[in-house]
Design a protein around this motif. Structure first.
Motif, mmCIF file in Angstrom:
data_model
loop_
_atom_site.group_PDB
_atom_site.id
_atom_site.type_symbol
_atom_site.label_atom_id
_atom_site.label_comp_id
_atom_site.label_asym_id
_atom_site.label_seq_id
_atom_site.Cartn_x
_atom_site.Cartn_y
_atom_site.Cartn_z
ATOM 1 N N GLY A 313 0.812 -1.201 0.000
ATOM 2 C CA GLY A 313 0.000 0.000 0.000
ATOM 3 C C GLY A 313 0.850 1.257 0.000
ATOM 4 N N PHE A 314 1.928 1.257 0.811
ATOM 5 C CA PHE A 314 2.830 2.403 0.867
ATOM 6 C C PHE A 314 3.505 2.605 -0.481
ATOM 7 C CE2 PHE A 314 7.105 4.131 1.561
ATOM 8 C CZ PHE A 314 6.780 5.344 2.162
ATOM 9 N N HIS A 315 3.953 1.505 -1.096
ATOM 10 C CA HIS A 315 4.635 1.586 -2.381
ATOM 11 C C HIS A 315 3.687 2.115 -3.458
ATOM 12 C CE1 HIS A 315 7.678 0.324 -5.372
ATOM 13 N NE2 HIS A 315 6.636 0.017 -6.134
ATOM 14 N N ALA A 316 2.449 1.605 -3.478
ATOM 15 C CA ALA A 316 1.481 2.055 -4.477
ATOM 16 C C ALA A 316 1.208 3.552 -4.336
ATOM 17 C CB ALA A 316 0.183 1.266 -4.337
ATOM 18 N N ALA A 317 1.121 4.020 -3.086
ATOM 19 C CA ALA A 317 0.876 5.446 -2.855
ATOM 20 C C ALA A 317 2.096 6.281 -3.239
ATOM 21 C CB ALA A 317 0.507 5.678 -1.394
ATOM 22 N N ARG A 318 3.299 5.800 -2.855
ATOM 23 C CA ARG A 318 4.518 6.567 -3.118
ATOM 24 C C ARG A 318 4.789 6.720 -4.616
ATOM 25 N NH1 ARG A 318 9.806 5.109 -3.820
ATOM 26 N NH2 ARG A 318 9.350 2.930 -3.348
ATOM 27 N N LEU A 319 4.508 5.666 -5.379
ATOM 28 C CA LEU A 319 4.751 5.715 -6.815
ATOM 29 C C LEU A 319 3.567 6.258 -7.606
ATOM 30 C CD1 LEU A 319 6.715 2.416 -7.505
ATOM 31 C CD2 LEU A 319 7.578 4.712 -7.099
ATOM 32 N N GLY A 320 2.501 6.571 -6.886
ATOM 33 C CA GLY A 320 1.343 7.161 -7.564
ATOM 34 C C GLY A 320 0.599 6.208 -8.475
ATOM 35 N N TRP A 321 0.615 4.894 -8.112
ATOM 36 C CA TRP A 321 -0.089 3.935 -8.962
ATOM 37 C C TRP A 321 -1.577 4.269 -9.126
ATOM 38 C CZ3 TRP A 321 1.701 -1.747 -7.595
ATOM 39 C CH2 TRP A 321 3.040 -1.883 -7.974
ATOM 40 N N LEU A 322 -2.184 4.770 -8.074
ATOM 41 C CA LEU A 322 -3.613 5.005 -8.110
ATOM 42 C C LEU A 322 -3.990 6.449 -8.402
ATOM 43 C CD1 LEU A 322 -4.863 2.790 -5.153
ATOM 44 C CD2 LEU A 322 -4.686 2.232 -7.549
#
Length: 325
Positions: A313-322
């Motif tokens: 979840g942290f990685h998805a948020a940090r890389l702006g996946w969503l």
């Protein structure tokens, strides 16, 4: 179609559509073709004649001939367009009068109360039809449905439609994942949050509908209509605050940013997982198996090069996946 667009009665549209398919016809002949009484057809032909859509044959005045559609219907269309322009001018004038009156409202005029679930549904339906710029919706159960999850017609005419759903509603399958996919495909922006503070429906930032949670009796349901005021400003600020905190909901890999080696199912599982749904609930929503969901989540963690779901979840948020496209 002619009856909807050009103001023809259904019977007129039917008779004219039949008449243009033949060289000429008597009322009796047309009556046999459409299954109507000959005297009724003769009366309708007279109405079409008055509209310039039919004329009598020069060789035999008992027979009728259709006027060319391109010429006859264009005149009706121009008239309808003129009527619509006049209606728009009248609407603008009425709107100016309404706004002037709204500016003079006292405290007691800021809020109206509507009673009964059916009345609330009807008012919400009217509101959606009248929206011009944006609809902002906080949703929690039970829902005062107005039909579909979203008004596709409003989106088609350029209305931005933003909805925040309470996560518990996904657990209960209302709305279902399929309904959310359809809403997203129509252009709705959907986000999920743990809890929604209240039901809220804001239209064009000009007024809001606040259904009240009370009696289970539909006849006892109530809702507030909040007009332009500092209270409405506060409700708009509340929505924007909740929007900023809610989790974006994606239904396809194309909506993900900077996320390689992820297909649509991966994107859907990731989105549902980040809302807090259990693997079992995700599998039920996607009509998939628990093992498939767990295997896909493991794949997502491998792609992100992380060891657990919190890191995912942290990685998805940090890389702006969503992040929205």
């Amino acid at each position: 179609m002619l009856s909807d667009v050009l103001g023809l009665a259904p019977a007129e549209s039917e008779i004219y559509g039949t008449l243009i398919s033949v060289a000429s016809a008597t009322p009796a002949e047309l009556a046999g073709s459409v299954g109507r009484d000959a005297r009724q057809v003769e009366r309708i032909l007279g109405m079409l004649e008055g509209r310039g859509l039919a004329t009598r044959s020069l060789r035999d005045t008992t027979r009728f001939v259709a006027s060319p559609p391109a010429a006859a219907l264009r005149a009706l269309l121009v008239q309808r367009q003129n009527d619509l322009r006049l209606a728009e001018l009248e609407l603008d004038s009425l709107d100016e009068i309404y706004r002037a009156a709204a500016a003079r409202r006292g405290v007691g005029d800021v809020i109206d109360v509507i009673h009964g679930a059916e009345t609330i549904r009807e008012r919400l339906g009217q509101i959606q039809l009248g929206a011009q710029k944006e609809i902002m919706n906080l949703v929690k159960a039970p829902v005062f449905s107005v039909g579909n999850m979203t008004d596709g017609a409003a989106i088609a005419r350029g209305v931005r439609y933003r909805v925040i759903l309470e996560r518990a509603m996904l657990d209960e399958g209302a709305p279902s994942f399929d309904e959310i996919v359809q809403a997203r495909a129509a252009g709705e922006e959907v986000r999920i949050t743990e809890t929604v503070p209240l039901k809220l429906f804001i239209v064009d930032r000009e007024f809001a509908v606040v259904p009240l949670l009370g009696s289970a009796d539909a006849a006892m349901a109530e809702a507030l209509i909040v007009h332009a005021s500092s209270l409405l400003d506060a409700l708009i600020a509340l929505f924007e605050s909740e929007w900023g905190k809610a989790t974006q909901f994606v239904t396809s890999a194309g909506a993900l940013q900077n996320a390689p080696a992820i297909d649509d199912l991966d994107a859907q599982i990731l989105s549902l997982s980040l809302t807090g749904l259990t693997d079992k609930a995700i599998a039920a929503q996607l009509h998939s198996s628990l093992r498939t969901v767990q295997r896909r989540i493991r794949h997502l963690m491998d792609v992100a090069k992380v060891q657990n779901r919190m890191q995912l979840g942290f990685h998805a948020a940090r890389l702006g996946w969503l992040e929205a496209e």
